[in-house]
Write a protein that holds these residues in place. Structure first.
Motif, PDB file in Angstrom:
ATOM      1  N   ASN A  26      -4.595  -8.141  -8.118  1.00  0.00           N
ATOM      2  CA  ASN A  26      -3.959  -8.014  -6.807  1.00  0.00           C
ATOM      3  C   ASN A  26      -4.104  -6.602  -6.250  1.00  0.00           C
ATOM      4  OD1 ASN A  26      -3.235 -10.664  -6.882  1.00  0.00           O
ATOM      5  ND2 ASN A  26      -1.116 -10.286  -7.435  1.00  0.00           N
ATOM      6  N   TYR A  27      -4.055  -5.618  -7.109  1.00  0.00           N
ATOM      7  CA  TYR A  27      -4.255  -4.230  -6.698  1.00  0.00           C
ATOM      8  C   TYR A  27      -5.632  -4.058  -6.066  1.00  0.00           C
ATOM      9  CZ  TYR A  27      -5.164   0.779  -7.336  1.00  0.00           C
ATOM     10  OH  TYR A  27      -5.513   2.085  -7.147  1.00  0.00           O
ATOM     11  N   GLN A  28      -6.656  -4.603  -6.706  1.00  0.00           N
ATOM     12  CA  GLN A  28      -8.011  -4.527  -6.166  1.00  0.00           C
ATOM     13  C   GLN A  28      -8.114  -5.264  -4.822  1.00  0.00           C
ATOM     14  OE1 GLN A  28     -10.534  -2.777  -7.118  1.00  0.00           O
ATOM     15  NE2 GLN A  28      -9.582  -1.981  -8.966  1.00  0.00           N
ATOM     16  N   ARG A  29      -7.508  -6.443  -4.739  1.00  0.00           N
ATOM     17  CA  ARG A  29      -7.525  -7.217  -3.498  1.00  0.00           C
ATOM     18  C   ARG A  29      -6.858  -6.438  -2.362  1.00  0.00           C
ATOM     19  NH1 ARG A  29      -3.366 -11.341  -3.712  1.00  0.00           N
ATOM     20  NH2 ARG A  29      -2.199  -9.544  -3.008  1.00  0.00           N
ATOM     21  N   ASP A  30      -5.720  -5.829  -2.651  1.00  0.00           N
ATOM     22  CA  ASP A  30      -4.984  -5.092  -1.618  1.00  0.00           C
ATOM     23  C   ASP A  30      -5.778  -3.909  -1.092  1.00  0.00           C
ATOM     24  OD1 ASP A  30      -2.949  -6.889  -2.012  1.00  0.00           O
ATOM     25  OD2 ASP A  30      -1.724  -5.532  -3.223  1.00  0.00           O
ATOM     26  N   PHE A  31      -6.464  -3.204  -1.977  1.00  0.00           N
ATOM     27  CA  PHE A  31      -7.184  -2.019  -1.548  1.00  0.00           C
ATOM     28  C   PHE A  31      -8.541  -2.326  -0.926  1.00  0.00           C
ATOM     29  CE2 PHE A  31      -3.953   0.261  -3.752  1.00  0.00           C
ATOM     30  CZ  PHE A  31      -3.890   1.474  -3.081  1.00  0.00           C
ATOM     31  N   THR A  32      -9.070  -3.519  -1.169  1.00  0.00           N
ATOM     32  CA  THR A  32     -10.356  -3.852  -0.561  1.00  0.00           C
ATOM     33  C   THR A  32     -10.202  -4.663   0.721  1.00  0.00           C
ATOM     34  OG1 THR A  32     -10.575  -5.815  -1.959  1.00  0.00           O
ATOM     35  CG2 THR A  32     -11.639  -3.792  -2.731  1.00  0.00           C
ATOM     36  N   LYS A  33      -9.186  -5.514   0.802  1.00  0.00           N
ATOM     37  CA  LYS A  33      -9.037  -6.385   1.965  1.00  0.00           C
ATOM     38  C   LYS A  33      -7.839  -6.055   2.832  1.00  0.00           C
ATOM     39  CE  LYS A  33     -11.260 -10.306  -0.241  1.00  0.00           C
ATOM     40  NZ  LYS A  33     -11.147 -11.685  -0.651  1.00  0.00           N
ATOM     41  N   GLY A  34      -6.878  -5.331   2.314  1.00  0.00           N
ATOM     42  CA  GLY A  34      -5.658  -5.066   3.060  1.00  0.00           C
ATOM     43  C   GLY A  34      -5.775  -3.870   3.978  1.00  0.00           C
ATOM     44  N   THR A  35      -4.823  -3.780   4.904  1.00  0.00           N
ATOM     45  CA  THR A  35      -4.750  -2.619   5.782  1.00  0.00           C
ATOM     46  C   THR A  35      -3.500  -1.829   5.448  1.00  0.00           C
ATOM     47  OG1 THR A  35      -3.558  -3.856   7.480  1.00  0.00           O
ATOM     48  CG2 THR A  35      -5.956  -3.798   7.663  1.00  0.00           C
ATOM     49  N   PHE A  36      -3.604  -0.514   5.562  1.00  0.00           N
ATOM     50  CA  PHE A  36      -2.472   0.348   5.233  1.00  0.00           C
ATOM     51  C   PHE A  36      -1.245   0.009   6.063  1.00  0.00           C
ATOM     52  CE2 PHE A  36       0.020   4.091   6.374  1.00  0.00           C
ATOM     53  CZ  PHE A  36       0.533   4.411   5.130  1.00  0.00           C
ATOM     54  N   ILE A  37      -1.442  -0.224   7.341  1.00  0.00           N
ATOM     55  CA  ILE A  37      -0.305  -0.434   8.241  1.00  0.00           C
ATOM     56  C   ILE A  37       0.513  -1.662   7.846  1.00  0.00           C
ATOM     57  CG2 ILE A  37      -1.554  -1.727  10.011  1.00  0.00           C
ATOM     58  CD1 ILE A  37       1.069   0.965  10.687  1.00  0.00           C
ATOM     59  N   SER A  38      -0.135  -2.726   7.390  1.00  0.00           N
ATOM     60  CA  SER A  38       0.620  -3.923   7.014  1.00  0.00           C
ATOM     61  C   SER A  38       1.511  -3.655   5.801  1.00  0.00           C
ATOM     62  CB  SER A  38      -0.327  -5.095   6.736  1.00  0.00           C
ATOM     63  OG  SER A  38      -1.191  -4.806   5.664  1.00  0.00           O
ATOM     64  N   PHE A  39       0.982  -2.929   4.821  1.00  0.00           N
ATOM     65  CA  PHE A  39       1.786  -2.618   3.639  1.00  0.00           C
ATOM     66  C   PHE A  39       2.880  -1.605   3.975  1.00  0.00           C
ATOM     67  CE2 PHE A  39      -2.211  -4.155   1.867  1.00  0.00           C
ATOM     68  CZ  PHE A  39      -1.728  -5.135   1.012  1.00  0.00           C
ATOM     69  N   ALA A  40       2.579  -0.653   4.848  1.00  0.00           N
ATOM     70  CA  ALA A  40       3.564   0.366   5.231  1.00  0.00           C
ATOM     71  C   ALA A  40       4.729  -0.271   5.990  1.00  0.00           C
ATOM     72  CB  ALA A  40       2.899   1.442   6.071  1.00  0.00           C
ATOM     73  N   VAL A  41       4.420  -1.179   6.914  1.00  0.00           N
ATOM     74  CA  VAL A  41       5.473  -1.828   7.689  1.00  0.00           C
ATOM     75  C   VAL A  41       6.377  -2.652   6.780  1.00  0.00           C
ATOM     76  CG1 VAL A  41       5.900  -3.624   9.432  1.00  0.00           C
ATOM     77  CG2 VAL A  41       4.234  -1.817   9.875  1.00  0.00           C
ATOM     78  N   PHE A  42       5.781  -3.436   5.894  1.00  0.00           N
ATOM     79  CA  PHE A  42       6.578  -4.230   4.955  1.00  0.00           C
ATOM     80  C   PHE A  42       7.397  -3.330   4.034  1.00  0.00           C
ATOM     81  CE2 PHE A  42       4.155  -7.870   6.228  1.00  0.00           C
ATOM     82  CZ  PHE A  42       4.945  -8.958   5.909  1.00  0.00           C
TER      83      PHE A  42
END
Length: 65
Positions: A26-42
């Motif tokens: 999941n860590y790899q998925r988050d850093f390759t496909k995710g955006t910083f803003i979505s994780f920051a807002v949550f």
């Protein structure tokens, strides 16, 4: 948000990070496909919710005593 990092995926990742139990996959998925803003807002929203809940509990507990 890109595919693979939908609402529930981001929420699960942020909750796992609160407890420090994020899997490497999941860590790899988050850093390759995710955006910083979505994780920051949550993250900010969940911290604010936690602080509010803690504050409310303490006010209630002090009022009961």
């Amino acid at each position: 948000m890109q595919s693979g990092t939908g609402f529930w995926s981001v929420l699960g990742s942020v909750l796992a990070s609160f407890f420090g139990v994020q899997s490497h996959k999941n860590y790899q998925r988050d850093f390759t496909k995710g955006t910083f803003i979505s994780f920051a807002v949550f993250g900010v929203a969940l911290v604010a919710l936690f602080v509010f809940a803690l504050f409310t509990f303490v006010k209630w507990y002090v009022g009961v005593s």
